[in-house]
Design a protein around this motif. Structure first.
Motif, PDB file in Angstrom:
ATOM      1  N   THR A  59      11.803   1.677  47.486  1.00 51.87           N
ATOM      2  CA  THR A  59      11.215   2.670  46.593  1.00 51.87           C
ATOM      3  C   THR A  59      10.610   1.940  45.408  1.00 51.87           C
ATOM      4  O   THR A  59      11.303   1.172  44.729  1.00 51.87           O
ATOM      5  N   VAL A  60       9.331   2.157  45.192  1.00 54.28           N
ATOM      6  CA  VAL A  60       8.621   1.516  44.092  1.00 54.28           C
ATOM      7  C   VAL A  60       8.147   2.567  43.100  1.00 54.28           C
ATOM      8  O   VAL A  60       7.908   3.711  43.459  1.00 54.28           O
ATOM      9  N   THR A  61       8.027   2.153  41.860  1.00 49.63           N
ATOM     10  CA  THR A  61       7.466   3.005  40.819  1.00 49.63           C
ATOM     11  C   THR A  61       6.175   2.359  40.359  1.00 49.63           C
ATOM     12  O   THR A  61       6.133   1.154  40.082  1.00 49.63           O
ATOM     13  N   THR A  62       5.118   3.166  40.319  1.00 51.28           N
ATOM     14  CA  THR A  62       3.800   2.703  39.888  1.00 51.28           C
ATOM     15  C   THR A  62       3.249   3.663  38.843  1.00 51.28           C
ATOM     16  O   THR A  62       3.730   4.790  38.708  1.00 51.28           O
ATOM     17  N   ALA A  63       2.232   3.223  38.121  1.00 52.81           N
ATOM     18  CA  ALA A  63       1.599   4.071  37.115  1.00 52.81           C
ATOM     19  C   ALA A  63       0.553   4.985  37.745  1.00 52.81           C
ATOM     20  O   ALA A  63       0.178   5.991  37.158  1.00 52.81           O
ATOM     21  N   THR A  64       0.083   4.623  38.930  1.00 51.63           N
ATOM     22  CA  THR A  64      -0.931   5.436  39.614  1.00 51.63           C
ATOM     23  C   THR A  64      -0.448   5.761  41.025  1.00 51.63           C
ATOM     24  O   THR A  64       0.424   5.081  41.564  1.00 51.63           O
ATOM     25  N   ALA A  65      -1.034   6.782  41.601  1.00 52.02           N
ATOM     26  CA  ALA A  65      -0.661   7.180  42.960  1.00 52.02           C
ATOM     27  C   ALA A  65      -0.984   6.058  43.942  1.00 52.02           C
ATOM     28  O   ALA A  65      -2.019   5.400  43.817  1.00 52.02           O
ATOM     29  N   PRO A  66      -0.107   5.832  44.913  1.00 49.30           N
ATOM     30  CA  PRO A  66      -0.371   4.783  45.900  1.00 49.30           C
ATOM     31  C   PRO A  66      -1.570   5.154  46.762  1.00 49.30           C
ATOM     32  O   PRO A  66      -1.832   6.324  47.007  1.00 49.30           O
ATOM     33  N   ASP A  67      -2.282   4.133  47.189  1.00 47.27           N
ATOM     34  CA  ASP A  67      -3.431   4.339  48.057  1.00 47.27           C
ATOM     35  C   ASP A  67      -3.397   3.278  49.155  1.00 47.27           C
ATOM     36  O   ASP A  67      -2.452   2.488  49.228  1.00 47.27           O
ATOM     37  N   GLU A  68      -4.415   3.272  50.001  1.00 50.45           N
ATOM     38  CA  GLU A  68      -4.444   2.310  51.111  1.00 50.45           C
ATOM     39  C   GLU A  68      -4.455   0.873  50.611  1.00 50.45           C
ATOM     40  O   GLU A  68      -3.878  -0.017  51.238  1.00 50.45           O
ATOM     41  N   GLU A  69      -5.088   0.644  49.475  1.00 57.22           N
ATOM     42  CA  GLU A  69      -5.150  -0.704  48.917  1.00 57.22           C
ATOM     43  C   GLU A  69      -3.761  -1.193  48.506  1.00 57.22           C
ATOM     44  O   GLU A  69      -3.373  -2.326  48.796  1.00 57.22           O
ATOM     45  N   LEU A  70      -2.994  -0.336  47.842  1.00 59.86           N
ATOM     46  CA  LEU A  70      -1.632  -0.711  47.454  1.00 59.86           C
ATOM     47  C   LEU A  70      -0.766  -0.890  48.693  1.00 59.86           C
ATOM     48  O   LEU A  70       0.012  -1.849  48.778  1.00 59.86           O
ATOM     49  N   ASP A  71      -0.895   0.008  49.658  1.00 57.82           N
ATOM     50  CA  ASP A  71      -0.133  -0.116  50.904  1.00 57.82           C
ATOM     51  C   ASP A  71      -0.407  -1.467  51.557  1.00 57.82           C
ATOM     52  O   ASP A  71       0.514  -2.148  52.009  1.00 57.82           O
ATOM     53  N   ALA A  72      -1.676  -1.862  51.607  1.00 52.90           N
ATOM     54  CA  ALA A  72      -2.058  -3.134  52.224  1.00 52.90           C
ATOM     55  C   ALA A  72      -1.488  -4.315  51.438  1.00 52.90           C
ATOM     56  O   ALA A  72      -1.040  -5.303  52.029  1.00 52.90           O
TER      57      ALA A  72
END
Length: 91
Positions: A59-72
């Motif tokens: 489980t990660v916390t980010t400032a922005t919603a995850p997208d395909e780029e973050l997933d990759a």
């Protein structure tokens, strides 16, 4: 009118926290947990990370919603750490 989130130069800082969960195969011990947590937690986009032993849920916390780029990026990081990225877990 004063706003606590804004600095004197007018720029505002938001503290959005979006949690997303991914599955990583092969996290069977505290050693594995530490390796995955250090690798994923070292990414600039990640503010916090929690890795469960046994389930492989990361489980990660980010400032922005995850997208395909973050997933990759997470997939590549997990792979380079020697583990198998199994994808994002639907919310």
């Amino acid at each position: 009118m004063s706003n606590n989130c804004c600095t004197s130069d007018g720029s505002c800082h938001t503290s959005a926290e979006i949690k997303s969960t991914y599955r990583v195969d092969g996290v069977g011990s505290a050693h594995c947990q530490g390796i995955v947590a250090k690798a994923v937690g070292g990414l600039d986009e990640i503010t916090t990370v929690d890795v469960e032993i046994g389930t492989g849920l990361v489980t990660v916390t980010t400032a922005t919603a995850p997208d395909e780029e973050l997933d990759a990026l997470i997939a590549k990081t997990v792979d380079e750490a020697g583990y198998d990225f199994a994808g994002r877990v639907p919310a």
